[in-house]
Design an enzyme around this catalytic site. Structure first.
Site, PDB file in Angstrom:
ATOM      1  N   ARG A 128      41.503  52.266  29.924  1.00 36.59           N
ATOM      2  CA  ARG A 128      41.812  52.764  28.576  1.00 36.59           C
ATOM      3  C   ARG A 128      41.921  54.288  28.519  1.00 36.59           C
ATOM      4  NH1 ARG A 128      36.055  51.552  25.447  1.00 36.59           N
ATOM      5  NH2 ARG A 128      34.778  52.103  27.238  1.00 36.59           N
ATOM      6  N   ALA A 176      30.939  44.227  43.898  1.00 40.32           N
ATOM      7  CA  ALA A 176      32.157  45.044  43.973  1.00 40.32           C
ATOM      8  C   ALA A 176      32.183  45.885  45.247  1.00 40.32           C
ATOM      9  CB  ALA A 176      32.240  45.934  42.734  1.00 40.32           C
ATOM     10  N   GLY A 182      31.925  33.980  41.173  1.00 39.49           N
ATOM     11  CA  GLY A 182      31.314  33.659  42.461  1.00 39.49           C
ATOM     12  C   GLY A 182      30.523  34.836  42.992  1.00 39.49           C
ATOM     13  N   LYS A 202      23.844  32.673  35.301  1.00 37.36           N
ATOM     14  CA  LYS A 202      23.080  33.242  36.426  1.00 37.36           C
ATOM     15  C   LYS A 202      22.601  34.656  36.124  1.00 37.36           C
ATOM     16  CE  LYS A 202      26.197  36.257  38.149  1.00 37.36           C
ATOM     17  NZ  LYS A 202      26.013  37.673  38.470  1.00 37.36           N
ATOM     18  N   ALA A 204      33.834  48.999  38.245  1.00 39.52           N
ATOM     19  CA  ALA A 204      33.539  48.677  39.646  1.00 39.52           C
ATOM     20  C   ALA A 204      34.305  47.438  40.098  1.00 39.52           C
ATOM     21  CB  ALA A 204      32.032  48.465  39.813  1.00 39.52           C
ATOM     22  N   SER A 238      29.757  37.982  44.514  1.00 39.52           N
ATOM     23  CA  SER A 238      30.637  39.061  44.953  1.00 39.52           C
ATOM     24  C   SER A 238      30.190  40.370  44.350  1.00 39.52           C
ATOM     25  CB  SER A 238      32.062  38.751  44.490  1.00 39.52           C
ATOM     26  OG  SER A 238      32.054  38.332  43.137  1.00 39.52           O
ATOM     27  N   ARG A 277      22.888  44.502  38.957  1.00 35.54           N
ATOM     28  CA  ARG A 277      22.405  45.244  37.787  1.00 35.54           C
ATOM     29  C   ARG A 277      21.495  44.385  36.932  1.00 35.54           C
ATOM     30  NH1 ARG A 277      28.527  46.673  36.644  1.00 35.54           N
ATOM     31  NH2 ARG A 277      28.523  44.484  37.202  1.00 35.54           N
ATOM     32  N   ASP A 323      26.246  32.227  43.392  1.00 36.83           N
ATOM     33  CA  ASP A 323      26.086  33.475  42.643  1.00 36.83           C
ATOM     34  C   ASP A 323      24.645  33.641  42.150  1.00 36.83           C
ATOM     35  OD1 ASP A 323      27.045  35.866  41.777  1.00 36.83           O
ATOM     36  OD2 ASP A 323      28.362  35.055  40.216  1.00 36.83           O
ATOM     37  N   THR A 376      22.575  36.976  43.060  1.00 33.22           N
ATOM     38  CA  THR A 376      22.137  37.874  41.988  1.00 33.22           C
ATOM     39  C   THR A 376      20.618  37.891  41.860  1.00 33.22           C
ATOM     40  OG1 THR A 376      24.182  37.166  40.922  1.00 33.22           O
ATOM     41  CG2 THR A 376      22.774  38.561  39.648  1.00 33.22           C
TER      42      THR A 376
HETATM   43  N1  LIG Z   1      30.425  44.860  39.666  1.00 32.44           N
HETATM   44  C1  LIG Z   1      30.414  43.690  40.298  1.00 32.44           C
HETATM   45  O1  LIG Z   1      29.956  43.603  41.443  1.00 32.44           O
HETATM   46  C2  LIG Z   1      30.965  42.466  39.625  1.00 32.44           C
HETATM   47  C3  LIG Z   1      31.263  41.345  40.412  1.00 32.44           C
HETATM   48  C4  LIG Z   1      31.734  40.187  39.816  1.00 32.44           C
HETATM   49  C5  LIG Z   1      31.919  40.148  38.442  1.00 32.44           C
HETATM   50  N2  LIG Z   1      31.641  41.237  37.699  1.00 32.44           N
HETATM   51  C6  LIG Z   1      31.855  41.153  36.247  1.00 32.44           C
HETATM   52  O2  LIG Z   1      32.951  41.966  35.881  1.00 32.44           O
HETATM   53  C7  LIG Z   1      32.773  42.467  34.547  1.00 32.44           C
HETATM   54  C8  LIG Z   1      32.981  43.984  34.585  1.00 32.44           C
HETATM   55  O3  LIG Z   1      31.964  44.516  35.421  1.00 32.44           O
HETATM   56  P1  LIG Z   1      32.097  45.916  36.156  1.00 32.44           P
HETATM   57  O4  LIG Z   1      31.129  45.888  37.269  1.00 32.44           O
HETATM   58  O5  LIG Z   1      33.489  46.238  36.454  1.00 32.44           O
HETATM   59  O6  LIG Z   1      31.550  46.883  34.998  1.00 32.44           O
HETATM   60  P2  LIG Z   1      31.698  48.452  34.934  1.00 32.44           P
HETATM   61  O7  LIG Z   1      30.670  48.922  33.973  1.00 32.44           O
HETATM   62  O8  LIG Z   1      31.710  49.026  36.301  1.00 32.44           O
HETATM   63  O9  LIG Z   1      33.156  48.682  34.315  1.00 32.44           O
HETATM   64  C9  LIG Z   1      33.523  48.216  33.051  1.00 32.44           C
HETATM   65  C10 LIG Z   1      34.912  48.761  32.744  1.00 32.44           C
HETATM   66  O10 LIG Z   1      35.333  48.274  31.481  1.00 32.44           O
HETATM   67  C11 LIG Z   1      35.771  49.368  30.690  1.00 32.44           C
HETATM   68  N3  LIG Z   1      35.521  49.055  29.291  1.00 32.44           N
HETATM   69  C12 LIG Z   1      34.327  48.966  28.655  1.00 32.44           C
HETATM   70  N4  LIG Z   1      34.521  48.644  27.374  1.00 32.44           N
HETATM   71  C13 LIG Z   1      35.854  48.525  27.202  1.00 32.44           C
HETATM   72  C14 LIG Z   1      36.671  48.222  26.095  1.00 32.44           C
HETATM   73  N5  LIG Z   1      36.146  47.986  24.892  1.00 32.44           N
HETATM   74  N6  LIG Z   1      38.001  48.182  26.278  1.00 32.44           N
HETATM   75  C15 LIG Z   1      38.542  48.441  27.479  1.00 32.44           C
HETATM   76  N7  LIG Z   1      37.827  48.743  28.570  1.00 32.44           N
HETATM   77  C16 LIG Z   1      36.504  48.784  28.429  1.00 32.44           C
HETATM   78  C17 LIG Z   1      34.979  50.575  31.188  1.00 32.44           C
HETATM   79  O11 LIG Z   1      35.609  51.784  30.866  1.00 32.44           O
HETATM   80  C18 LIG Z   1      34.972  50.286  32.680  1.00 32.44           C
HETATM   81  O12 LIG Z   1      36.154  50.727  33.263  1.00 32.44           O
HETATM   82  C19 LIG Z   1      31.364  42.035  34.126  1.00 32.44           C
HETATM   83  O13 LIG Z   1      31.437  40.915  33.288  1.00 32.44           O
HETATM   84  C20 LIG Z   1      30.669  41.671  35.423  1.00 32.44           C
HETATM   85  O14 LIG Z   1      29.705  40.649  35.255  1.00 32.44           O
HETATM   86  C21 LIG Z   1      31.185  42.412  38.249  1.00 32.44           C
HETATM   87  O1  LIG Z   2      25.533  43.553  39.226  1.00 31.13           O
HETATM   88  P1  LIG Z   2      25.551  42.233  38.495  1.00 31.13           P
HETATM   89  O2  LIG Z   2      24.160  41.740  38.225  1.00 31.13           O
HETATM   90  O3  LIG Z   2      26.406  42.298  37.269  1.00 31.13           O
HETATM   91  O4  LIG Z   2      26.181  41.149  39.483  1.00 31.13           O
HETATM   92  C1  LIG Z   2      27.451  41.352  40.020  1.00 31.13           C
HETATM   93  C2  LIG Z   2      28.119  40.038  40.368  1.00 31.13           C
HETATM   94  O5  LIG Z   2      28.185  39.192  39.239  1.00 31.13           O
HETATM   95  C3  LIG Z   2      27.491  39.313  41.521  1.00 31.13           C
HETATM   96  O6  LIG Z   2      28.248  38.167  41.851  1.00 31.13           O
END
Ligand SMILES: NC(=O)c1ccc[n+]([C@@H]2O[C@H](COP(=O)([O-])OP(=O)(O)OC[C@H]3O[C@@H](n4cnc5c(N)ncnc54)[C@H](O)[C@@H]3O)[C@@H](O)[C@H]2O)c1
Ligand SMILES: O=P(O)(O)OC[C@H](O)CO
Length: 331
Positions: free
Chosen positions: A36, A141, A137, A192, A15, A139, A256, A245, A249
């Site tokens: 991947r 997705a 920060g 957080k 995401a 945000s 999540r 954040d 959150t």
């Molecule tokens: N979703 C949000 O709103 C958001 C916002 C800010 C920060 N984040 C941070 O970003 C990070 C990723 O979150 P997300 O929402 O994209 O998660 P997600 O579950 O939507 O996606 C994770 C991605 O990583 C890939 N992945 C998992 N294990 C892997 C591995 N071993 N090697 C390579 N790829 C792998 C998955 O296939 C997938 O494409 C988290 O740490 C989250 O806290 C997410």
């Molecule tokens: O869906 P969460 O709880 O991983 O939060 C997403 C982002 O970290 C919010 O800033």
């Protein structure tokens, strides 16, 4: 940036990686989006949609999906957007691909569970001397991908590089501030998530809005204490990547971490409450608490989350424990 003419690379097409790819493209960059799975890359290239992780959002034309990690070699900077616990393996995989000068921007929020290491330290161990930055920060997705106004912080010890990266990623709807306090920014994002689980549990158990507000305020006090002990600057924690954040959150079921806590509060087990989604706070809680204990930092809310997740306390026991601590001065 050293090779400012290259595209922006994004490693991870979940995401957040997909949303950041669109944001970087909207900011005027060509983007190489690595994932991947070759099947997923072919699907994204064909349909221009990432229905599994970010349904309903069309990939902008400047984005090239690929499953070939080698394509990231041409990038002027690479954003690492896979789960926090995969940071080491991803940094190791990227290390032979990227030039030593290519900045790696960490976008995951967490602490390495097996070692208790901050993610920047993990990357510096794997790529000694190579530039590392953190993007964090408030945000979601979906907000960023839909072009809703969002502001985040990017930190890098090299102030000029922090500014260059923030400028390159900022666009009409994503505003990226910059700082040099890498530690403060990464602590805000990691901690957080743990506190948001507690907030969700309070909501799920029906403990009221007053309890939720108290938890955010006392959670923030914990965050500040922890950051101070580990070298983060209090001003950073008072900004987007800390307080901003935490508030986001802790107040939305879009999170999540919050939703996981909500389901715990409604009686689900720690094993089922994630519903298969990534819950970074659950993966980081034990490392956060261990680091706090190691420096004598009082983090009763994070401790309570950890005790619930490990099965040592029920939610009611955790609430009792928090409410019956000795009365003390607020600050
Ligand atoms: N979703 C949000 O709103 C958001 C916002 C800010 C920060 N984040 C941070 O970003 C990070 C990723 O979150 P997300 O929402 O994209 O998660 P997600 O579950 O939507 O996606 C994770 C991605 O990583 C890939 N992945 C998992 N294990 C892997 C591995 N071993 N090697 C390579 N790829 C792998 C998955 O296939 C997938 O494409 C988290 O740490 C989250 O806290 C997410
Ligand atoms: O869906 P969460 O709880 O991983 O939060 C997403 C982002 O970290 C919010 O800033």
């Amino acid at each position: 940036m050293p090779e400012a003419t290259g595209p922006i690379g994004i490693a991870g097409a979940g995401a957040w990686g997909t949303a950041l790819a669109n944001a970087a493209a909207m900011a005027g960059n060509d983007v190489i989006l690595w994932m991947r799975s070759p099947e997923q890359a072919a699907e994204l290239a064909g349909t221009r949609m990432n229905e599994r992780f970010l349904p309903g959002v069309r990939l902008l034309d400047r984005i090239s999906p690929t499953a070939d990690l080698g394509r990231l070699a041409s990038c002027c900077a690479v954003l690492l957007v896979t789960p926090a616990q995969t940071t080491r393996e991803m940094a190791e995989a990227l290390s032979p691909v990227l030039s030593r000068k290519t900045p790696l921007v960490l976008c995951a929020k967490g602490i390495e569970r097996t070692t208790g290491a901050f993610l920047c330290d993990v990357v510096e161990e794997v790529r000694p001397g190579a530039p590392v930055a953190v993007l964090s920060g408030p945000s979601f997705a979906h907000d960023v991908a839909r072009g809703l106004p969002t502001a985040v912080t990017l930190a890098c010890r090299d102030a000029a590089l922090a500014e260059d990266l923030a400028t390159a990623l900022s666009g009409p709807t994503l505003r990226v501030y910059h700082r040099t306090d890498v530690r403060g920014v990464e602590i805000g994002g990691a901690a957080k998530n743990v506190l948001a689980i507690a907030c969700g549990a309070v909501a799920g158990r029906g403990l009221g809005e007053s309890a939720k507000a108290a938890l955010i305020a006392r959670g923030f006090a914990e965050l500040l204490r922890f950051a101070r002990a580990y070298g983060g600057e209090p001003e950073t924690l008072m900004g987007l990547s800390g307080l901003g954040d935490l508030v986001l959150t802790c107040s939305s079921a879009q999170s999540r971490n919050f939703s996981f806590g909500l389901r715990l509060g409604q009686g689900a087990s720690a094993e089922t409450a994630s519903e298969g989604k990534l819950v970074e706070g659950a993966a980081t809680a034990s490392a956060l608490v261990a680091l706090a204990r190691a420096k004598g930092v009082d983090m009763p809310i994070a401790e309570a989350v950890e005790q619930i997740l490990s099965g040592a306390w029920t939610l009611d026991q955790a609430v009792d424990a928090l409410m019956n601590r000795p009365i003390k001065s607020e600050h």
